[in-house]
Design a protein around this motif. Structure first.
Motif, mmCIF file in Angstrom:
data_model
loop_
_atom_site.group_PDB
_atom_site.id
_atom_site.type_symbol
_atom_site.label_atom_id
_atom_site.label_comp_id
_atom_site.label_asym_id
_atom_site.label_seq_id
_atom_site.Cartn_x
_atom_site.Cartn_y
_atom_site.Cartn_z
ATOM 1 N N VAL A 151 -6.761 10.115 2.295
ATOM 2 C CA VAL A 151 -5.533 10.673 2.865
ATOM 3 C C VAL A 151 -4.315 9.864 2.413
ATOM 4 O O VAL A 151 -4.333 8.632 2.432
ATOM 5 C CB VAL A 151 -5.596 10.695 4.410
ATOM 6 N N LEU A 152 -3.271 10.580 2.000
ATOM 7 C CA LEU A 152 -1.973 9.983 1.696
ATOM 8 C C LEU A 152 -0.949 10.466 2.725
ATOM 9 O O LEU A 152 -0.943 11.647 3.092
ATOM 10 C CB LEU A 152 -1.485 10.403 0.310
ATOM 11 N N ALA A 153 -0.094 9.575 3.180
ATOM 12 C CA ALA A 153 1.005 9.963 4.069
ATOM 13 C C ALA A 153 2.297 9.993 3.267
ATOM 14 O O ALA A 153 2.474 9.218 2.325
ATOM 15 C CB ALA A 153 1.113 8.980 5.223
ATOM 16 N N VAL A 154 3.203 10.905 3.641
ATOM 17 C CA VAL A 154 4.494 11.042 2.950
ATOM 18 C C VAL A 154 5.610 11.017 3.989
ATOM 19 O O VAL A 154 5.507 11.644 5.049
ATOM 20 C CB VAL A 154 4.560 12.362 2.147
ATOM 21 N N ALA A 155 6.689 10.277 3.685
ATOM 22 C CA ALA A 155 7.839 10.200 4.601
ATOM 23 C C ALA A 155 9.120 10.078 3.789
ATOM 24 O O ALA A 155 9.092 9.721 2.601
ATOM 25 C CB ALA A 155 7.678 9.011 5.541
ATOM 26 N N GLU A 156 10.270 10.362 4.445
ATOM 27 C CA GLU A 156 11.565 10.291 3.755
ATOM 28 C C GLU A 156 12.682 10.017 4.743
ATOM 29 O O GLU A 156 12.479 10.053 5.968
ATOM 30 C CB GLU A 156 11.847 11.602 3.024
ATOM 31 N N CYS A 157 13.849 9.741 4.174
ATOM 32 C CA CYS A 157 15.074 9.733 4.986
ATOM 33 C C CYS A 157 16.275 9.812 4.052
ATOM 34 O O CYS A 157 16.182 9.433 2.881
ATOM 35 C CB CYS A 157 15.155 8.509 5.891
ATOM 36 N N ARG A 209 0.826 -1.225 0.000
ATOM 37 C CA ARG A 209 0.000 0.000 0.000
ATOM 38 C C ARG A 209 0.856 1.269 0.000
ATOM 39 O O ARG A 209 0.538 2.264 0.639
ATOM 40 C CB ARG A 209 -0.950 0.040 1.213
ATOM 41 N N ARG A 210 1.924 1.246 -0.756
ATOM 42 C CA ARG A 210 2.758 2.436 -0.881
ATOM 43 C C ARG A 210 3.656 2.319 -2.104
ATOM 44 O O ARG A 210 3.878 1.226 -2.632
ATOM 45 C CB ARG A 210 3.606 2.657 0.372
ATOM 46 N N VAL A 211 4.163 3.472 -2.551
ATOM 47 C CA VAL A 211 5.168 3.541 -3.602
ATOM 48 C C VAL A 211 6.421 4.163 -2.989
ATOM 49 O O VAL A 211 6.325 5.075 -2.154
ATOM 50 C CB VAL A 211 4.669 4.372 -4.809
ATOM 51 N N THR A 212 7.586 3.671 -3.369
ATOM 52 C CA THR A 212 8.842 4.164 -2.791
ATOM 53 C C THR A 212 9.830 4.477 -3.913
ATOM 54 O O THR A 212 9.933 3.701 -4.875
ATOM 55 C CB THR A 212 9.458 3.116 -1.848
ATOM 56 N N VAL A 213 10.507 5.623 -3.806
ATOM 57 C CA VAL A 213 11.510 5.997 -4.794
ATOM 58 C C VAL A 213 12.806 6.393 -4.103
ATOM 59 O O VAL A 213 12.817 6.793 -2.927
ATOM 60 C CB VAL A 213 11.039 7.174 -5.682
ATOM 61 N N VAL A 214 13.899 6.257 -4.834
ATOM 62 C CA VAL A 214 15.193 6.787 -4.389
ATOM 63 C C VAL A 214 15.530 7.945 -5.313
ATOM 64 O O VAL A 214 15.541 7.783 -6.538
ATOM 65 C CB VAL A 214 16.297 5.718 -4.449
ATOM 66 N N ILE A 215 15.770 9.127 -4.716
ATOM 67 C CA ILE A 215 16.075 10.318 -5.508
ATOM 68 C C ILE A 215 17.380 10.940 -5.007
ATOM 69 O O ILE A 215 17.817 10.665 -3.892
ATOM 70 C CB ILE A 215 14.940 11.363 -5.424
ATOM 71 N N ASN A 227 12.558 2.058 7.104
ATOM 72 C CA ASN A 227 12.238 2.063 8.537
ATOM 73 C C ASN A 227 12.862 3.301 9.167
ATOM 74 O O ASN A 227 13.807 3.880 8.641
ATOM 75 C CB ASN A 227 12.746 0.786 9.224
ATOM 76 N N ASN A 228 12.288 3.692 10.302
ATOM 77 C CA ASN A 228 12.738 4.904 10.994
ATOM 78 C C ASN A 228 12.788 6.111 10.064
ATOM 79 O O ASN A 228 13.737 6.897 10.066
ATOM 80 C CB ASN A 228 14.116 4.691 11.628
ATOM 81 N N LEU A 229 11.732 6.256 9.237
ATOM 82 C CA LEU A 229 11.676 7.373 8.303
ATOM 83 C C LEU A 229 11.227 8.649 8.998
ATOM 84 O O LEU A 229 10.590 8.621 10.059
ATOM 85 C CB LEU A 229 10.697 7.053 7.161
ATOM 86 N N GLU A 277 -1.794 4.288 7.598
ATOM 87 C CA GLU A 277 -1.504 3.212 8.546
ATOM 88 C C GLU A 277 -0.147 2.570 8.251
ATOM 89 O O GLU A 277 0.640 2.292 9.168
ATOM 90 C CB GLU A 277 -2.590 2.130 8.501
ATOM 91 N N ASP A 278 0.139 2.329 6.971
ATOM 92 C CA ASP A 278 1.373 1.647 6.598
ATOM 93 C C ASP A 278 2.587 2.575 6.653
ATOM 94 O O ASP A 278 3.679 2.146 7.033
ATOM 95 C CB ASP A 278 1.222 1.056 5.191
ATOM 96 N N ILE A 279 2.413 3.821 6.242
ATOM 97 C CA ILE A 279 3.541 4.769 6.272
ATOM 98 C C ILE A 279 3.910 5.133 7.715
ATOM 99 O O ILE A 279 5.096 5.134 8.086
ATOM 100 C CB ILE A 279 3.211 6.045 5.472
ATOM 101 N N LEU A 280 2.903 5.420 8.547
ATOM 102 C CA LEU A 280 3.178 5.814 9.933
ATOM 103 C C LEU A 280 3.828 4.679 10.716
ATOM 104 O O LEU A 280 4.579 4.917 11.664
ATOM 105 C CB LEU A 280 1.885 6.261 10.622
#
Length: 843
Positions: free
Chosen positions: A457-463, A406-412, A478-480, A427-430
């Motif tokens: 609602v969409l959640a956004v996270a990064e690291c 339930r998410r898309v992930t990219v490396v930029i 993890n730990n984003l 739920e999955d991003i948090l």
């Protein structure tokens, strides 16, 4: 070159071999190759006009008529022999005309079903029809795509492919872009090759086409299996019914022969054989395939005008039988035109920017659902004036949206740092963000409050990443750092309110199986009056925890299933099918398993290739209402086909038994073989137009299933009434000689069959029902006039053996036919009362 020769080549060697480059082919070069090698399609064996014509003569009953023709020819009965050929020719011409029109309708519908692929030409990416691909083209492949040609991967991002169609292996296999050093012979060993007809199960890839059309490995398999055809439920039932009819006919003919030999002193075996053949042919509804195909083609063309494209004609019959319609709410109950209304973030601009960086190519994306989010995010970025900032980053790697993750992930990466950015369900991003329990709980409560208002609602996270970590994205999730929550509004379609109301009238249970949160699903379902409270929803995880018995109860109790996985959708459909006929509307690769097992698989235009391949019906308009129009159309086809089966079988059986019983006990034939064939031809002529008939609204309110055993019961019941009136006519005219009996029986047989059709058109009284279609009325009137006129002509008297009827005889026939009509009406209304008590004979 064989695929094995491409496995060991480097990217530059492949470009040299295929005379292409990273910018793709030029428009001129692609056109030249298309002209030289032809379109990228596997030549299918299309049905020709000649094959349709030949098909009209491939019937045991046509063979019997040809045997009669040869017997008459040997006996020197040239006129009778010619007339039999004429009957066969007329029937074949009518069948050919209707089947040719139906085949033309199917070919027309196929033009709506065009597969496309993202290709790079002249350095620009664009979507083209897959049939225009040529060797050397550079294409981009995404989850759900069916690979349109044999390709060599040059870039892969966590790529897996489903190669079951070639290898039989059901588990997706990992694919790579690196050259393979050892020599490869087998398909399953070719880890850097994508084969035509296989499916991208996950990840993303760039690839070079090296074989198209008939040169692909898939084409060789298709050539071996092109003769295989799917047999519909109706066709199976029809086969069983035909066997039943043949057994009845055979038993009756044996009775005729045995009793004739036993009773008559010197029976003519040639005459008896010709009579038996004509009688056998008369009872078979040989126009049934024509009527059915004609009904289905009319239905298909009618549905196409309402933006419903049927891939197989028999799916229309299955649509009419639907009792449950399961669908994701997105785009069918809601507009799927998203607008950002709020951003919960400390840095809203940064949150919107990073969410955009996790987007696909808006112009070229074939994932309609994700595209709706991308469009809304792009519009918001323009409003904030941040478009220029996209060019400061380069996308290095990507894991496309996965319904299980339930998410898309990219490396930029920008000029100094590398980042992982992910967006998806809160739920999955948090769950993978660096947050306190209190902070996470607060954000989830905010998400739920938005969901209860029907907002998505969409959640956004990064690291930040170092170069070493960037090689394995999954380990880095993890730990984003939490960036924010973005709220979207998705208005309810105006047509949705009408659609839910129509579904209730049609007796169709609508269910929502969605990946959205339970709050959003409940809000939408309550607005369209599908459910009344929050208690009417269950989540996929809650469903998973139930026992088998409880799951059976759950699919009966709940209308809405939220946060369901592809496997859970499959399980729900499977459980429902134990009691109901189920249709499923999907669009993504995750919907393919549920689509494959559903009774009617429906997808929207723009669905993934694998979903389209599994579908029976494609919707050009994303609306629940158009599906319900299709269900109504399917029920109309059912009703009109039922009319023909009941009318023709009841009349045929009625005449068949009457003539068969009477024939052995009189010194002449109650009806000559040519007269029987003429009755058969004239009565079937207007019957074909029953496919165009109007249907009462009341007949559309319940799901319809073909039960030809019930049709047989009805046919025999009404046939008994027909036989009784035939005996009345026999008793009145037999004493006046064979000419009068045969003439008046001929007239009575056709008139009674035509009027009987108008009687059983509806469960109501014939004068209170919906008016019949004009083609049916006009052809019926024409046939009645022709029937009454033939005995007055020299052809009728000299060839068919009729006498000129008198007014008294005609009035007696009219009285018998009218009384017969009233009797059928009384029996029909009686059966209707039984049906209301659950004792209906006709299913």
């Amino acid at each position: 070159m064989d695929f094995s020769e491409f496995t060991g080549l480097t990217t530059s060697s492949i470009f040299t071999e295929l005379q292409t480059s990273l910018t793709g082919l030029t428009a001129a070069e692609s056109n030249a190759r298309l002209k030289k090698y032809g379109e990228n399609k596997i030549t299918s064996r299309e049905v020709t006009s000649w094959q349709i014509l030949v098909r009209q003569f491939k019937s045991p009953f046509v063979y019997l008529l040809f045997i009669s023709f040869l017997i008459l020819l040997l006996l020197g009965e040239m006129i009778d022999a010619f007339m039999i050929l004429l009957f066969v020719g007329i029937n074949a011409s009518l069948g050919f005309y209707q089947e040719y029109k139906s085949e033309s309708a199917v070919k027309l519908l196929k033009k709506y079903l065009v597969a496309k692929i993202k290709v790079r030409r002249d350095g620009v990416e664009t979507n083209i029809e897959t049939r225009f691909l040529v060797e050397g083209d550079l294409i981009t492949l995404e989850p759900g795509d069916i690979i349109p040609a044999d390709v060599r991967f040059i870039k892969t991002y966590n790529l897996t492919a489903d190669e079951e169609v070639l290898t039989g292996e059901s588990q997706p296999v990992q694919k790579f872009a690196d050259p393979i050093k050892k020599h490869i012979k087998e398909i399953y060993e070719a880890e850097n090759i994508g084969f035509s007809g296989t499916t991208i199960a996950g990840g993303k890839a760039e690839a070079v086409v090296f074989a198209t059309g008939g040169s692909t490995n898939y084409a060789k398999i298709v050539e071996l299996t092109s003769g295989a055809e799917r047999e519909s439920t109706f066709e199976k039932e029809l086969g069983r019914f035909s066997k039943f009819t043949l057994l009845v006919v055979l038993a009756t003919l044996i009775f005729i022969v045995v009793t004739s030999v036993a009773i008559k002193p010197n029976p003519s075996f040639i005459e008896l054989a010709l009579f038996s053949i004509a009688l056998a042919v008369s009872v078979i509804p040989e126009a049934l395939p024509v009527v059915t195909t004609f009904s289905l083609s009319i239905g298909a063309v009618s549905l196409a005008k309402k933006n419903v494209i049927v891939k197989r004609l028999s799916a229309i019959e299955d649509l009419g039988a639907l009792e449950v319609l399961a669908s994701d709410k997105t785009g069918t109950l809601t507009e799927n035109k998203l607008t950002i209304i709020d951003v919960y973030s400390k840095d809203k601009d940064e949150c919107i920017l990073k969410a955009n960086l996790a987007s696909g190519d808006l112009a070229l994306s074939r994932n309609v659902q994700n595209n709706a989010f991308d469009i809304a995010l792009s519009v918001k970025l323009d409003e904030l004036g941040g478009r220029y900032r996209l060019n400061l980053y380069e996308k290095i790697d990507e894991i496309p949206f996965d319904p299980n993750r339930r998410r898309v992930t990219v490396v930029i990466a920008d000029h100094t740092d590398t980042y992982i950015v992910t967006r998806g369900s809160p739920e999955d991003i948090l769950a993978i963000c660096k947050l306190s329990d209190k902070g996470r709980k607060k954000l989830l409560e905010w998400t739920r409050s938005m969901g209860e208002k029907g907002k998505r609602v969409l959640a956004v996270a990064e690291c930040k990443l170092n170069q070493k970590d960037a090689k394995d994205i999954l380990k880095c999730e993890n730990n984003l750092k939490f960036l924010g929550l973005i709220t979207f509004s998705d208005p309810i379609k105006e047509s949705a309110y009408v659609a839910i109301s129509s579904a209730k009238k049609l007796g169709v249970r609508v269910m929502i199986l969605t990946g959205d949160s339970p709050e959003v699903a409940v809000s939408v379902a309550r607005q369209v009056k599908l459910i009344t409270s929050y208690d009417d929803v269950i989540t996929g995880s809650e469903f998973e925890e139930l026992s088998v018995t409880e799951k059976h109860k759950a699919v009966e109790k709940y209308q809405v299933f939220a946060r369901v996985t592809p496997q859970q959708k499959y399980d729900i459909i499977k459980l429902l099918q134990e009691k109901y006929s189920v249709g499923f509307l999907g669009e993504g690769i995750n919907d393919a398993p549920a689509l494959k097992i559903s009774d009617v698989a429906i997808v929207v235009d723009g669905a993934s290739d694998v979903a389209r391949e599994a579908s029976d019906i494609v919707l050009l308009e994303r609306s629940l209402k158009v599906i319900l129009d299709g269900i109504e159309g399917g029920r109309k086809v059912f009703e009109n086909t039922s009319k023909y089966i009941t009318a023709t079988m009841a009349s045929n059986f009625g005449n068949f038994f009457a003539i068969a019983i009477i024939a052995p006990f009189i010194n002449f034939l109650p009806m000559l073989p040519l007269q029987i064939l003429l009755v058969n031809l004239l009565s079937d002529f207007p019957m074909i137009m029953v496919a165009t008939d109007n249907v009462d609204e009341e007949a559309l309110t319940t799901p319809k299933r073909y039960n030809l055993r019930s049709f047989a019961t009805s046919a025999l019941s009404f046939g008994f009434i027909s036989t009784s009136f035939d005996f009345v006519l026999f008793s009145l005219f037999v004493k006046h000689g064979e000419g009068q009996l045969q003439t008046y029986w001929f007239i009575e047989s056709i008139l009674s069959e035509l009027l009987f059709l108008f009687s059983i058109r509806s469960q109501k009284a014939f004068f209170a029902t919906k008016l019949p279609s004009k083609p049916l009325v006009y052809l019926t009137i024409f046939t009645i006039i022709l029937t009454l006129a033939i005995p007055f002509t020299s052809i009728g008297r000299n060839i068919f053996g009729f006498i000129e009827p008198n007014m008294k005889g005609l009035l007696i026939v009219f009285a018998i036919v009218f009384t017969y009509l009233l009797s059928n009406e009384a029996v029909k209304l009686f059966l209707r009362r039984l049906a209301s008590k659950g004792l209906a004979l006709r299913g």
